[in-house]
Scaffold this motif. Structure first.
Motif, PDB file in Angstrom:
ATOM      1  N   LEU A 393      35.176  70.364 -56.992  1.00  0.00           N
ATOM      2  CA  LEU A 393      34.548  71.639 -56.655  1.00  0.00           C
ATOM      3  C   LEU A 393      33.101  71.705 -57.146  1.00  0.00           C
ATOM      4  N   LEU A 394      32.874  71.273 -58.403  1.00  0.00           N
ATOM      5  CA  LEU A 394      31.509  71.286 -58.938  1.00  0.00           C
ATOM      6  C   LEU A 394      30.616  70.301 -58.185  1.00  0.00           C
ATOM      7  N   GLY A 395      31.174  69.154 -57.806  1.00  0.00           N
ATOM      8  CA  GLY A 395      30.387  68.179 -57.061  1.00  0.00           C
ATOM      9  C   GLY A 395      29.892  68.725 -55.744  1.00  0.00           C
ATOM     10  N   ASP A 396      30.723  69.509 -55.051  1.00  0.00           N
ATOM     11  CA  ASP A 396      30.312  70.113 -53.783  1.00  0.00           C
ATOM     12  C   ASP A 396      29.295  71.231 -53.987  1.00  0.00           C
ATOM     13  N   ARG A 397      29.417  71.967 -55.112  1.00  0.00           N
ATOM     14  CA  ARG A 397      28.580  73.165 -55.291  1.00  0.00           C
ATOM     15  C   ARG A 397      27.252  72.887 -55.979  1.00  0.00           C
ATOM     16  N   ILE A 398      27.269  72.068 -57.043  1.00  0.00           N
ATOM     17  CA  ILE A 398      26.018  71.859 -57.789  1.00  0.00           C
ATOM     18  C   ILE A 398      25.495  70.438 -57.666  1.00  0.00           C
ATOM     19  N   GLY A 399      26.265  69.544 -57.029  1.00  0.00           N
ATOM     20  CA  GLY A 399      25.803  68.177 -56.844  1.00  0.00           C
ATOM     21  C   GLY A 399      26.524  67.201 -57.760  1.00  0.00           C
ATOM     22  N   LEU A 400      26.495  65.934 -57.388  1.00  0.00           N
ATOM     23  CA  LEU A 400      27.233  64.917 -58.131  1.00  0.00           C
ATOM     24  C   LEU A 400      26.615  64.620 -59.493  1.00  0.00           C
ATOM     25  N   ARG A 401      25.302  64.435 -59.547  1.00  0.00           N
ATOM     26  CA  ARG A 401      24.665  64.065 -60.817  1.00  0.00           C
ATOM     27  C   ARG A 401      24.800  65.156 -61.881  1.00  0.00           C
ATOM     28  N   PRO A 402      24.528  66.432 -61.578  1.00  0.00           N
ATOM     29  CA  PRO A 402      24.719  67.476 -62.602  1.00  0.00           C
ATOM     30  C   PRO A 402      26.170  67.568 -63.084  1.00  0.00           C
ATOM     31  N   THR A 403      27.118  67.357 -62.183  1.00  0.00           N
ATOM     32  CA  THR A 403      28.519  67.420 -62.584  1.00  0.00           C
ATOM     33  C   THR A 403      28.870  66.278 -63.527  1.00  0.00           C
ATOM     34  N   LEU A 404      28.312  65.101 -63.280  1.00  0.00           N
ATOM     35  CA  LEU A 404      28.548  63.974 -64.182  1.00  0.00           C
ATOM     36  C   LEU A 404      27.985  64.261 -65.572  1.00  0.00           C
ATOM     37  N   TRP A 405      26.852  64.953 -65.653  1.00  0.00           N
ATOM     38  CA  TRP A 405      26.299  65.322 -66.961  1.00  0.00           C
ATOM     39  C   TRP A 405      27.235  66.282 -67.702  1.00  0.00           C
ATOM     40  N   ILE A 406      27.823  67.228 -66.980  1.00  0.00           N
ATOM     41  CA  ILE A 406      28.791  68.145 -67.600  1.00  0.00           C
ATOM     42  C   ILE A 406      29.971  67.361 -68.168  1.00  0.00           C
TER      43      ILE A 406
END
Length: 443
Positions: A393-406
């Motif tokens: 869900l986060l990957g679709d909404r905020i992008g893959l790279r920011p989600t990986l940082w989280i």
């Protein structure tokens, strides 16, 4: 307990080479036990096939069926949802009936049949994401039964004083599977297709089942376990500070690593532009860190203490993965950083996993081991579908790279529950399990 074969006496006047003495000191007596050798071989084969599936199943969804980030996350969640739903009851079942070997054989055969349905459906042109979700969930359910039973079979075969050595050998096989499995999966997907690569895993489960059928260690039946057995296992964990901290830290780490893993293949393929073969090679070469970790855990825990080795691994494992979202788009720089991330993460995982498993097995009384392992899977592995869904869900909404940082930041913070616990002060393996009466009185 199985008897060990006494080595032949040395011939008088003949001195063994120094290198042979060094090897003999490092090889545990476990290597001479037929039952352990076959258990070790069965798990090695099964781990290797599992790592092929870990790469080939999401690649089937992404490359063959064009799955999105949320669909890939849902697939990862389906594969681990059974841990959340069934682990506690599976542990009570294993403790009560005690037929660990037979349960593991049945689980292997069931997974072989399920995975064989994917290439069959692909050949017939009827493969769908729905089938992949169902196969992932059912194979995950059988994996729960296999894993809770494996703890009981391990302790039936391995002497208590050899728990660290036994875990090192078995987790070393797991490390080897990290090296060979993803690399083989990437090459197989590149040469044939992702669904066809799953045939390797089918063969691995059949081989594992054959090896497990050939050993018959003593497995006592614990008929005293009732419907309250699930609660007894949870109460034991809750009232044992070291296990309570371990479960809290690893549950959090498992959640954030699942956020990471649900997206890393998609990130490597679509953002970094790596081919299927390159992704598999990167994951495989980087996983040499896991091999190194399995080799040095015993020495590291002996030098700094078993508990500190566990805490160190719990920190290194997620921290190394920060190199993935730092990777530039495309080129050898992306390949290098992904490889280093996998290397450091694998090293940390083995430090954490081998020492943590030995501590848990030593602290837990024999009649509770499967239930405690079931509780561990319910919390630790049960967090994985939640993390995978959150990652998608986060990957679709905020992008893959920011989600990986989280995922990386959350994983590093997961070490915090360990710091005030007894674990950092635990120098050696506990000599005996925690007293059940002591726990029952809440002392």
């Amino acid at each position: 307990m199985l008897s060990q074969t006494t080595p032949p006496p040395r011939l008088r006047g003949r001195r063994e080479p120094a290198w042979r003495d060094r090897i003999a000191k490092r090889l545990p007596d476990l290597s001479r036990l037929r039952a352990f050798r076959r258990l070790w071989a069965a798990q090695t084969i099964s781990y290797l096939g599992d790592q092929v599936t870990v790469v080939a199943l999401p690649m089937t969804a992404v490359l063959t069926l064009g799955a999105s980030a949320s669909e890939t996350g849902l697939l990862a969640a389906a594969g681990t949802a059974a841990n959340l739903v069934f682990s506690l009851h599976a542990g009570a079942f294993a403790d009560r009936y005690g037929k660990h070997r037979a349960t593991m054989v049945s689980a292997d055969l069931g997974r072989a049949v399920l995975l064989a349905s994917v290439p069959l459906a692909y050949w017939l042109g009827v493969l769908t994401l729905g089938q992949l979700y169902l196969v992932a969930f059912l194979t995950g359910t059988l994996a729960v039964l296999f894993n809770v039973s494996a703890v009981g079979l391990f302790t039936a075969v391995v002497p208590r004083e050899s728990y660290v050595q036994g875990n090192s050998l078995i987790r070393g096989s797991y490390s080897f599977s990290w090296v060979a499995g993803p690399s083989a999966a990437g090459v197989l997907v590149q040469m044939m297709s992702a669904p066809i690569a799953l045939i390797i895993d089918v063969a691995s489960f059949l081989g594992s089942a054959l090896l497990l059928r050939s050993i018959r260690p003593p497995e006592p039946v614990n008929r005293a376990v009732s419907g309250h057995g699930v609660r007894e296992g949870l109460a034991f964990v809750r009232r044992t500070p070291a296990l309570r901290a371990k479960f809290a830290a690893e549950t959090s780490l498992s959640f954030f690593h699942s956020v990471y893993f649900a997206l890393v293949i998609l990130f490597a393929a679509r953002t970094l532009g790596l081919s299927a073969g390159m992704i598999g090679l990167t994951l495989g070469v980087g996983a040499c860190g896991a091999l190194l970790g399995s080799a040095v855990t015993g020495r590291t825990s002996g030098r700094i203490g078993l508990g500190r080795a566990y805490v160190l691994g719990s920190l290194l494992y997620p921290a190394a993965l920060a190199l993935v979202p730092l990777a530039p788009d495309g080129g050898w720089g992306a390949v290098a950083l992904m490889t280093l991330a996998q290397f450091g993460g694998g090293l940390g995982l083995m430090l954490c996993d081998i020492s943590g498993n030995a501590i848990q097995q030593a602290l837990t009384p024999g009649r509770l081991r499967s239930r405690v392992q079931g509780a561990y899977l319910a919390f630790n592995a049960g967090a994985r579908p939640l993390g995978a869904l959150a990652g998608g869900l986060l990957g679709d909404r905020i992008g893959l790279r920011p989600t990986l940082w989280i995922a990386v930041i959350g994983g590093v913070a997961s070490v915090l529950p360990l710091l005030p616990s007894p674990l950092p002060r635990m120098r050696d393996l506990p000599r005996r399990p925690v007293d059940l009466e002591h726990i029952a009185k809440g002392r």
